[in-house]
Write a protein that holds these residues in place. Structure first.
Motif, short mmCIF file in Angstrom:
data_model
loop_
_atom_site.label_atom_id
_atom_site.label_comp_id
_atom_site.label_asym_id
_atom_site.label_seq_id
_atom_site.Cartn_x
_atom_site.Cartn_y
_atom_site.Cartn_z
N CYS A 132 -9.77 -65.50 -58.77
CA CYS A 132 -8.76 -64.76 -58.02
C CYS A 132 -9.34 -63.40 -57.61
N LYS A 133 -9.27 -63.12 -56.30
CA LYS A 133 -9.71 -61.84 -55.77
C LYS A 133 -8.51 -60.92 -55.60
N ILE A 134 -8.75 -59.64 -55.75
CA ILE A 134 -7.77 -58.62 -55.38
C ILE A 134 -8.27 -58.02 -54.07
N ILE A 135 -7.50 -58.20 -53.02
CA ILE A 135 -7.88 -57.73 -51.70
C ILE A 135 -7.04 -56.49 -51.38
N THR A 136 -7.68 -55.47 -50.83
CA THR A 136 -6.95 -54.28 -50.40
C THR A 136 -7.39 -53.92 -48.99
N GLY A 137 -6.47 -53.35 -48.25
CA GLY A 137 -6.81 -52.92 -46.91
C GLY A 137 -5.58 -52.59 -46.10
N TYR A 138 -5.81 -52.18 -44.89
CA TYR A 138 -4.71 -51.82 -43.99
C TYR A 138 -4.23 -53.07 -43.27
N VAL A 139 -2.91 -53.24 -43.20
CA VAL A 139 -2.33 -54.42 -42.57
C VAL A 139 -1.47 -54.01 -41.37
N SER A 140 -1.41 -54.91 -40.42
CA SER A 140 -0.62 -54.70 -39.21
C SER A 140 0.84 -55.04 -39.49
N PRO A 141 1.74 -54.58 -38.70
CA PRO A 141 1.54 -53.82 -37.47
C PRO A 141 1.54 -52.31 -37.70
N ASP A 142 1.87 -51.84 -38.90
CA ASP A 142 2.03 -50.40 -39.12
C ASP A 142 0.85 -49.74 -39.83
N SER A 143 -0.26 -50.44 -40.00
CA SER A 143 -1.44 -49.92 -40.71
C SER A 143 -1.07 -49.38 -42.09
N ILE A 144 -0.31 -50.15 -42.83
CA ILE A 144 0.07 -49.79 -44.20
C ILE A 144 -1.01 -50.29 -45.14
N TYR A 145 -1.40 -49.45 -46.10
CA TYR A 145 -2.38 -49.86 -47.09
C TYR A 145 -1.70 -50.82 -48.05
N HIS A 146 -2.31 -51.97 -48.29
CA HIS A 146 -1.65 -53.03 -49.04
C HIS A 146 -2.66 -53.73 -49.96
N ALA A 147 -2.16 -54.42 -50.97
CA ALA A 147 -2.98 -55.22 -51.88
C ALA A 147 -2.35 -56.60 -52.00
N TRP A 148 -3.21 -57.63 -52.07
CA TRP A 148 -2.74 -59.00 -52.26
C TRP A 148 -3.88 -59.79 -52.90
N ASN A 149 -3.66 -61.08 -53.09
CA ASN A 149 -4.65 -61.93 -53.76
C ASN A 149 -5.17 -63.03 -52.84
N MET A 150 -6.41 -63.42 -53.12
CA MET A 150 -7.00 -64.65 -52.59
C MET A 150 -7.34 -65.47 -53.83
N VAL A 151 -6.97 -66.75 -53.81
CA VAL A 151 -7.17 -67.62 -54.96
C VAL A 151 -8.02 -68.81 -54.53
N TYR A 152 -9.00 -69.17 -55.37
CA TYR A 152 -9.84 -70.33 -55.07
C TYR A 152 -9.18 -71.57 -55.64
N LEU A 153 -8.74 -72.44 -54.75
CA LEU A 153 -7.99 -73.63 -55.15
C LEU A 153 -8.39 -74.80 -54.27
N ASN A 154 -8.68 -75.92 -54.88
CA ASN A 154 -9.05 -77.13 -54.15
C ASN A 154 -10.20 -76.91 -53.18
N GLY A 155 -11.20 -76.14 -53.62
CA GLY A 155 -12.41 -75.97 -52.84
C GLY A 155 -12.37 -74.94 -51.74
N GLU A 156 -11.29 -74.11 -51.69
CA GLU A 156 -11.23 -73.07 -50.66
C GLU A 156 -10.45 -71.86 -51.15
N TRP A 157 -10.77 -70.70 -50.55
CA TRP A 157 -10.04 -69.46 -50.84
C TRP A 157 -8.77 -69.46 -49.99
N ILE A 158 -7.63 -69.29 -50.65
CA ILE A 158 -6.35 -69.22 -49.93
C ILE A 158 -5.68 -67.89 -50.22
N SER A 159 -4.95 -67.40 -49.24
CA SER A 159 -4.21 -66.15 -49.42
C SER A 159 -2.95 -66.45 -50.21
N ALA A 160 -2.72 -65.64 -51.23
CA ALA A 160 -1.55 -65.81 -52.06
C ALA A 160 -0.83 -64.47 -52.12
#
Length: 195
Positions: free
Chosen positions: A165-193
């Motif tokens: 599980c990755k912790i991803i951080t960065g600015y998100v659209s449409p308001d350029s708000i700084y945010h954090a979320w996860n990417m999880v490796y499941l069934n052979g691919e990284w998916i956004s969670a």
């Protein structure tokens, strides 16, 4: 003065706050195999930093590409005795596969943790660069947090169950708000969670 550890590989770079009391930290080497440069940076004024002493170069070879996303670090701090591990173990009982564990963890977070608007206001600009570090056990106990707390809690619970599980951080659209979320490796691919 404020110090940071700068970790660089090629054109990728991460900066981590160093505690002023000398407490050691564990940072992820999440940029894959290759030549890394490590540099202590000292704050001179405002958000300006300069290198302190000589940088150190090291060749990094990971046991496998998932290791940085299966271990605790400064953004996802836990150990075998942590409350998050205990709860993740309970949630994983009876799971048929990793997808069941992922669903159980995210359902638990959605049902038990509420967004803390006051805390969000108190974290300057809401960015990691401002020195805020999440504490998964504290989030579990208070049952409140900001997006970074949610992402750290989920990562600790999933990693403790062997799910990368990755912790991803960065600015998100449409308001350029700084945010954090996860990417999880499941069934052979990284998916956004996202919680």
């Amino acid at each position: 003065s404020r110090l940071k550890l700068q970790v660089t590989r090629g054109d990728m770079q991460y900066n981590y706050d160093l505690p002023s009391d000398g407490t050691p930290i564990s940072v992820p080497l999440n940029m894959g195999n290759g030549s890394y440069t490590f540099q202590i940076m000292q704050n001179t004024r405002d958000n300006l930093y300069v290198g302190l002493g000589e940088s150190v170069d090291a060749e990094v070879r990971l046991a496998d590409e998932f290791q940085p996303f299966l271990r605790p670090n400064i953004y996802c701090d836990y150990d075998a005795e942590s409350l998050v591990v205990e709860e993740a173990n309970k949630l994983s009982e009876g799971a048929r596969n990793q997808a069941d564990v992922l669903k159980a963890v995210y359902d638990w977070i959605v049902e038990n943790v509420s967004y803390d608007n006051e805390k969000a206001k108190s974290v300057v600009n809401g960015t990691i660069a401002d020195g805020y570090l999440p504490d998964p056990d504290a989030t579990m106990q208070s049952k409140t947090g900001i997006c970074f707390d949610y992402a750290s809690l989920a990562a600790a619970m999933l990693r403790s169950q062997g799910i990368p599980c990755k912790i991803i951080t960065g600015y998100v659209s449409p308001d350029s708000i700084y945010h954090a979320w996860n990417m999880v490796y499941l069934n052979g691919e990284w998916i956004s969670a996202k919680v």
